[in-house]
Design an enzyme around this catalytic site. Structure first.
Site, PDB file in Angstrom:
ATOM      1  N   ARG A  81       1.504  -6.459  -5.502  1.00  0.00           N
ATOM      2  CA  ARG A  81       0.170  -5.515  -5.176  1.00  0.00           C
ATOM      3  C   ARG A  81       0.420  -4.327  -4.406  1.00  0.00           C
ATOM      4  O   ARG A  81      -0.467  -3.404  -4.489  1.00  0.00           O
ATOM      5  CB  ARG A  81      -0.860  -6.386  -4.709  1.00  0.00           C
ATOM      6  CG  ARG A  81      -1.392  -7.264  -5.548  1.00  0.00           C
ATOM      7  CD  ARG A  81      -2.702  -8.168  -4.833  1.00  0.00           C
ATOM      8  NE  ARG A  81      -3.461  -8.775  -5.862  1.00  0.00           N
ATOM      9  CZ  ARG A  81      -4.607  -8.198  -6.453  1.00  0.00           C
ATOM     10  NH1 ARG A  81      -4.920  -7.267  -5.752  1.00  0.00           N
ATOM     11  NH2 ARG A  81      -5.296  -8.764  -7.183  1.00  0.00           N
ATOM     12  N   GLY A 120      -4.291  -2.196  -7.217  1.00  0.00           N
ATOM     13  CA  GLY A 120      -3.385  -2.531  -6.475  1.00  0.00           C
ATOM     14  C   GLY A 120      -4.135  -3.009  -5.077  1.00  0.00           C
ATOM     15  O   GLY A 120      -5.100  -2.847  -4.803  1.00  0.00           O
ATOM     16  N   CYS A 121      -3.292  -3.065  -3.997  1.00  0.00           N
ATOM     17  CA  CYS A 121      -3.571  -3.548  -2.679  1.00  0.00           C
ATOM     18  C   CYS A 121      -3.698  -5.027  -2.721  1.00  0.00           C
ATOM     19  O   CYS A 121      -4.401  -5.523  -3.681  1.00  0.00           O
ATOM     20  CB  CYS A 121      -4.761  -2.577  -2.188  1.00  0.00           C
ATOM     21  SG  CYS A 121      -4.470  -0.901  -1.803  1.00  0.00           S
ATOM     22  N   ALA A 122      -3.490  -5.303  -1.595  1.00  0.00           N
ATOM     23  CA  ALA A 122      -3.859  -7.008  -1.265  1.00  0.00           C
ATOM     24  C   ALA A 122      -4.273  -7.234   0.161  1.00  0.00           C
ATOM     25  O   ALA A 122      -3.978  -6.276   0.996  1.00  0.00           O
ATOM     26  CB  ALA A 122      -2.362  -7.559  -1.320  1.00  0.00           C
TER      27      ALA A 122
END
Length: 368
Positions: A46, A17-19
């Site tokens: 995300r 995850g994370c963007a």
């Protein structure tokens, strides 16, 4: 600035995850925050609503010579104590609340203030430090010793804006469409090992360096122990904080180039180094040996904003996605190509950087 230990999606983890996203104009053309919000919004899945943020460069031309402090306060007592410290060490040219737009998606916000400052000549002379080191030590002192106060942005002609929430909501909350800058970075957070709270949202910044990061730093404890020997304090409950201090230490204090910093934190494997030319082999071996404690392991992709440029870097195995696109003088970097195409469908060039190889763009010389 409540610290939520459990994410809203439950106990399961999404480690990829994370963007991250960025927009950069090599000509220095200033763009409002609308495009960067649109870019990060398309990667909504995300994130999980526990952190979003942006950094903008060139957004304070009228105060370009002052340090811009963006500060979170938990309460009026923390604000009073912090402002007393600032007044004792800096000439405050202007101060105000950071303008926000009340929206239902962003709640429980702390007090959010902004100060444009220059170090007091008497305090600077007494300290026998250069101006940047003086500012860093003051920021570190506030963040470490004044309970409920956190200076989360401290560069010149740039600023960080972050909160608990989805990034597109954070951008609207801070009214980023009313700012204009030549470089924007953005982050949508999905915390896996650390709490979601206002101070833990990305970007992390010190002076003009700002970091947005997708990944997981398995070497955090080793990196933290090394960097804390040099006066930095990691107290913001997230592994990304240490990367910010590593860049400050290596670039500002050790005088390394950004390429050399990349070869420290994403150092080539020894087998790769052995196949280099004798001169290059000697250089890379030196960097690995001298700064061994700053090798960052684990999957990551990071964007580093700085005055006049931006750098993108993957871990050496490229375990996190990152795409670069170019159109005329514009550069776009994001976790997914879709985040670029949504704001610039027609590109002159698009590619995925190799693992461990820095991609650096700077302003055209005529605009430096």
């Amino acid at each position: 600035m409540l610290k939520e230990g459990k994410n809203t999606a439950g106990d399961f983890r999404i480690p990829s995850g994370c963007a991250v996203s960025s927009v950069f104009s090599r000509s220095g053309k200033r763009l409002d925050g609308s495009d960067i919000i649109k870019s990060i919004e398309i990667m909504h899945e995300r994130s999980n609503g526990l952190g979003g943020g942006f950094a903008g460069y060139g957004i304070y031309p009228e105060y370009a010579e002052q340090y811009a402090f963006h500060v979170f306060y938990n309460n009026a007592k923390a604000k009073e104590e912090c402002e007393k410290f600032i007044d004792e060490h800096f000439d405050v040219v202007n101060l105000s609340k950071i303008p926000i737009r009340k929206i239902p998606q962003i709640t429980d916000e702390p007090l959010i203030w902004r100060y444009f400052v220059t170090p007091l000549h008497t305090k600077l002379a007494e300290s026998q430090l250069d101006e940047n080191e003086f500012v860093v030590r003051c920021v570190n002192r506030v963040n470490t010793y004044i309970d409920g106060a956190y200076i989360f942005s401290s560069g010149k002609n740039m600023g960080v804006f972050k909160a608990v929430g989805y990034p597109e909501d954070v951008g609207r909350f801070y009214r980023l469409d009313e700012y204009a800058g030549y470089c924007w970075t953005a982050h949508g957070r999905y915390p896996t090992n650390t709490p979601g709270w206002w101070g833990g949202a990305h970007p992390f910044a010190l002076l003009d360096h700002s970091i947005v990061h997708n990944g997981e730093i398995s070497s955090y404890d080793a990196n933290r122990r090394f960097i804390e020997m040099y006066g930095y304090n990691c107290n913001l409950l997230t592994d990304t904080e240490v990367i910010t201090y590593i860049f400050d230490y290596l670039v500002r204090r050790q005088g390394l180039t950004l390429e050399e910093v990349a070869h420290v934190i994403a150092a080539p494997f020894w087998t790769t180094i052995q196949n280099k030319s004798p001169e290059e082999r000697e250089r890379l071996t030196y960097l690995r040996n001298v700064f061994a404690g700053l090798l960052v392991t684990g999957p990551f992709s990071i964007l580093v904003g700085f005055t006049g440029g931006i750098m993108a870097l993957n871990d050496r195995l490229k375990l996190r996605s990152m795409v670069v696109g170019e159109k005329d003088d514009m550069v776009y970097i994001a976790s997914e190509e879709s985040a670029i195409r949504v704001i610039q469908p027609e590109l002159d060039k698009v590619w995925a950087p190799a693992g461990g190889e820095p991609v650096i763009f700077t302003l055209d010389r005529k605009n430096d």
